[in-house]
Design an enzyme around this catalytic site. Structure first.
Site, mmCIF file in Angstrom:
data_model
loop_
_atom_site.group_PDB
_atom_site.id
_atom_site.type_symbol
_atom_site.label_atom_id
_atom_site.label_comp_id
_atom_site.label_asym_id
_atom_site.label_seq_id
_atom_site.Cartn_x
_atom_site.Cartn_y
_atom_site.Cartn_z
ATOM 1 C CB CYS A 30 -6.134 2.771 12.412
ATOM 2 S SG CYS A 30 -4.384 3.047 12.133
ATOM 3 C CB CYS A 33 -5.149 5.931 11.051
ATOM 4 S SG CYS A 33 -4.700 4.384 10.255
#
Length: 120
Positions: A30, A33
């Site tokens: 991600c 993230c």
């Protein structure tokens, strides 16, 4: 304080205790993230009295399912064992600091009373 890895084995113990626990639901693949991780880490160093936990949604799929995590990163705030905030999206540092201030300022007796009134 460095971040703590949360798993199905320790999640309830860590989040069920008194105090504030922030939880970052994330995954290695991600991009947002990865960009949020240094912000979260810096904040953990500024607030040694708060537990900063991380849940790898790939390794801990049961936890991700339990909390219906559909988008990552998702930030959750738990105070005295009560989930008081959960929202997907990487927060800018100022918004994360603002969230911490709001969670610290909560009147938990009032929060519990409102939860009881709504049958939670």
């Amino acid at each position: 304080m460095a971040t703590v890895e949360l798993t199905t084995a320790n999640f309830d113990e860590v989040t069920g205790s008194d105090g504030i626990v922030l939880v970052d639901f994330w995954a290695e693949w991600c991009g947002p993230c990865k960009r949020f991780a240094p912000v979260y880490e810096r904040s953990s160093e500024k607030h040694p009295g708060i537990v900063f936990g991380k849940v790898d949604t790939e390794a801990q799929q049961a936890l991700a399912a339990q909390f219906d995590i559909r988008s990552i990163p998702t930030i959750m705030a738990v105070r005295d064992g009560v989930i008081v905030f959960a929202q997907p999206g990487a927060l800018p540092e100022s918004a994360l600091e603002n969230l911490i201030q709001q969670v610290e300022a909560l009147d938990m007796d009032d929060v519990r009373k409102k939860l009881a009134e709504h049958g939670h």
